[in-house]
Structures are given as C-alpha cells and as structure tokens.
Design a protein around this motif. Structure first.
Motif, PDB file in Angstrom:
ATOM      1  N   LEU A  91    -102.544 -34.318  43.789  1.00 45.07           N
ATOM      2  CA  LEU A  91    -102.700 -32.871  43.884  1.00 45.07           C
ATOM      3  C   LEU A  91    -102.802 -32.197  42.520  1.00 45.07           C
ATOM      4  O   LEU A  91    -103.374 -31.119  42.407  1.00 45.07           O
ATOM      5  CB  LEU A  91    -101.533 -32.269  44.664  1.00 45.07           C
ATOM      6  N   SER A  92    -102.213 -32.799  41.498  1.00 47.02           N
ATOM      7  CA  SER A  92    -102.286 -32.215  40.158  1.00 47.02           C
ATOM      8  C   SER A  92    -103.607 -32.623  39.508  1.00 47.02           C
ATOM      9  O   SER A  92    -104.151 -33.675  39.802  1.00 47.02           O
ATOM     10  CB  SER A  92    -101.095 -32.665  39.318  1.00 47.02           C
ATOM     11  N   PRO A  93    -104.157 -31.773  38.634  1.00 49.46           N
ATOM     12  CA  PRO A  93    -105.443 -32.066  38.018  1.00 49.46           C
ATOM     13  C   PRO A  93    -105.423 -33.354  37.182  1.00 49.46           C
ATOM     14  O   PRO A  93    -104.411 -33.678  36.565  1.00 49.46           O
ATOM     15  CB  PRO A  93    -105.693 -30.856  37.110  1.00 49.46           C
ATOM     16  N   ASP A  99     -97.629 -24.283  50.099  1.00 52.17           N
ATOM     17  CA  ASP A  99     -97.702 -24.064  48.660  1.00 52.17           C
ATOM     18  C   ASP A  99     -96.995 -25.210  47.956  1.00 52.17           C
ATOM     19  O   ASP A  99     -95.920 -25.642  48.375  1.00 52.17           O
ATOM     20  CB  ASP A  99     -97.014 -22.752  48.277  1.00 52.17           C
ATOM     21  N   ARG A 130     -97.164 -24.806  37.617  1.00 45.06           N
ATOM     22  CA  ARG A 130     -98.505 -24.739  38.208  1.00 45.06           C
ATOM     23  C   ARG A 130     -98.375 -24.661  39.725  1.00 45.06           C
ATOM     24  O   ARG A 130     -97.365 -25.049  40.307  1.00 45.06           O
ATOM     25  CB  ARG A 130     -99.320 -25.964  37.822  1.00 45.06           C
ATOM     26  N   HIS A 131     -99.439 -24.219  40.384  1.00 43.61           N
ATOM     27  CA  HIS A 131     -99.434 -24.012  41.840  1.00 43.61           C
ATOM     28  C   HIS A 131    -100.761 -24.445  42.432  1.00 43.61           C
ATOM     29  O   HIS A 131    -101.824 -24.294  41.818  1.00 43.61           O
ATOM     30  CB  HIS A 131     -99.212 -22.524  42.128  1.00 43.61           C
ATOM     31  N   THR A 132    -100.714 -24.987  43.639  1.00 46.60           N
ATOM     32  CA  THR A 132    -101.912 -25.208  44.442  1.00 46.60           C
ATOM     33  C   THR A 132    -101.498 -25.073  45.906  1.00 46.60           C
ATOM     34  O   THR A 132    -100.317 -24.983  46.223  1.00 46.60           O
ATOM     35  CB  THR A 132    -102.554 -26.576  44.157  1.00 46.60           C
ATOM     36  N   THR A 133    -102.471 -25.077  46.776  1.00 44.90           N
ATOM     37  CA  THR A 133    -102.228 -25.056  48.216  1.00 44.90           C
ATOM     38  C   THR A 133    -102.669 -26.397  48.771  1.00 44.90           C
ATOM     39  O   THR A 133    -103.707 -26.930  48.379  1.00 44.90           O
ATOM     40  CB  THR A 133    -103.023 -23.910  48.863  1.00 44.90           C
ATOM     41  N   PHE A 134    -101.885 -26.955  49.676  1.00 45.33           N
ATOM     42  CA  PHE A 134    -102.103 -28.297  50.208  1.00 45.33           C
ATOM     43  C   PHE A 134    -102.013 -28.225  51.721  1.00 45.33           C
ATOM     44  O   PHE A 134    -101.136 -27.572  52.257  1.00 45.33           O
ATOM     45  CB  PHE A 134    -101.027 -29.227  49.648  1.00 45.33           C
TER      46      PHE A 134
END
Length: 116
Positions: A70-72, A94, A109-113
């Motif tokens: 999930l992380s870049p 989140d 850092r944040h992303t949606t999964f």
C-alpha cells in the motif's frame, strides 16, 4: 454460544511482519494491514527502521485475498494502522503510516484501501 475460529496465516512471507491492524469494513469483509521488512527489528523492542505497509482482505466464506503493498515504491513505511470507513464509503478503510524515508523528518502518510 460461539467459538473462536482456528488461527490461520493471513499472508505468509519470508520477511519480518509487525504491527497488524484489522478493520471490519462491511457486513462480510475484514481488512488487515501490517509493516513488512527485510531488516532486523531489534527484537524484543520491535522497532523497525524501514519497511513497507502491506494489506489484504477477506470476505465471508473465502480465503484471504492477495497481499498488496500500500505504501509507494521506494518509500520506507512503518506502523501501518487501519480505520474502518462508514457504510456509505463502500467498504473502504483509511490507512495511515509513518514515512521514514527522510532520516531528518518523519511524516504521517494516508491512503484509502478496500476490497475490490
């Protein structure tokens, strides 16, 4: 009147796995994220300096889905944590983590999964 299920592997790996976080994101869906790294962590302190945030999901009656980073790519990411969304979010959650790529600064850092 209900019993716990048997323990089962979520996403076997030849890397070290730390800090799992789980969220129920729908009536039949679980999501899990964790930190995964090739580096020693200083056990028993469990203090990895680098890694990736990885996640997977499971829907009722099925096994765990494929693991997804999930992380870049190229970013050092540790301490992933999930927060389940609202029912109107369509099963998304989140995910936040600490970016340790820059030795002088730490960033959240944040992303949606979500399950497909």
């Amino acid at each position: 009147g209900r019993a716990w299920s048997r323990p089962e592997p979520v996403a076997p790996s030849d890397k070290f796995q730390f800090f799992p976080s789980i969220a129920v994101t729908g009536p039949d869906t679980l999501q899990v994220v964790w930190t995964e790294t090739s580096d020693e962590s200083g056990y028993p302190q469990d203090d990895p300096k680098s890694g990736q945030v990885v996640g997977t999901f499971r829907q009722a009656g099925q096994g765990w889905g494929p693991r997804r980073v999930l992380s870049p790519e190229g970013q050092s990411a540790i301490y992933g944590s999930l927060r389940a969304g609202r029912p109107s979010d369509g099963g998304l959650a989140d995910v936040v983590w600490m970016d340790t790529s820059d030795p002088q600064n730490r960033y959240i850092r944040h992303t949606t999964f979500g399950a497909p």
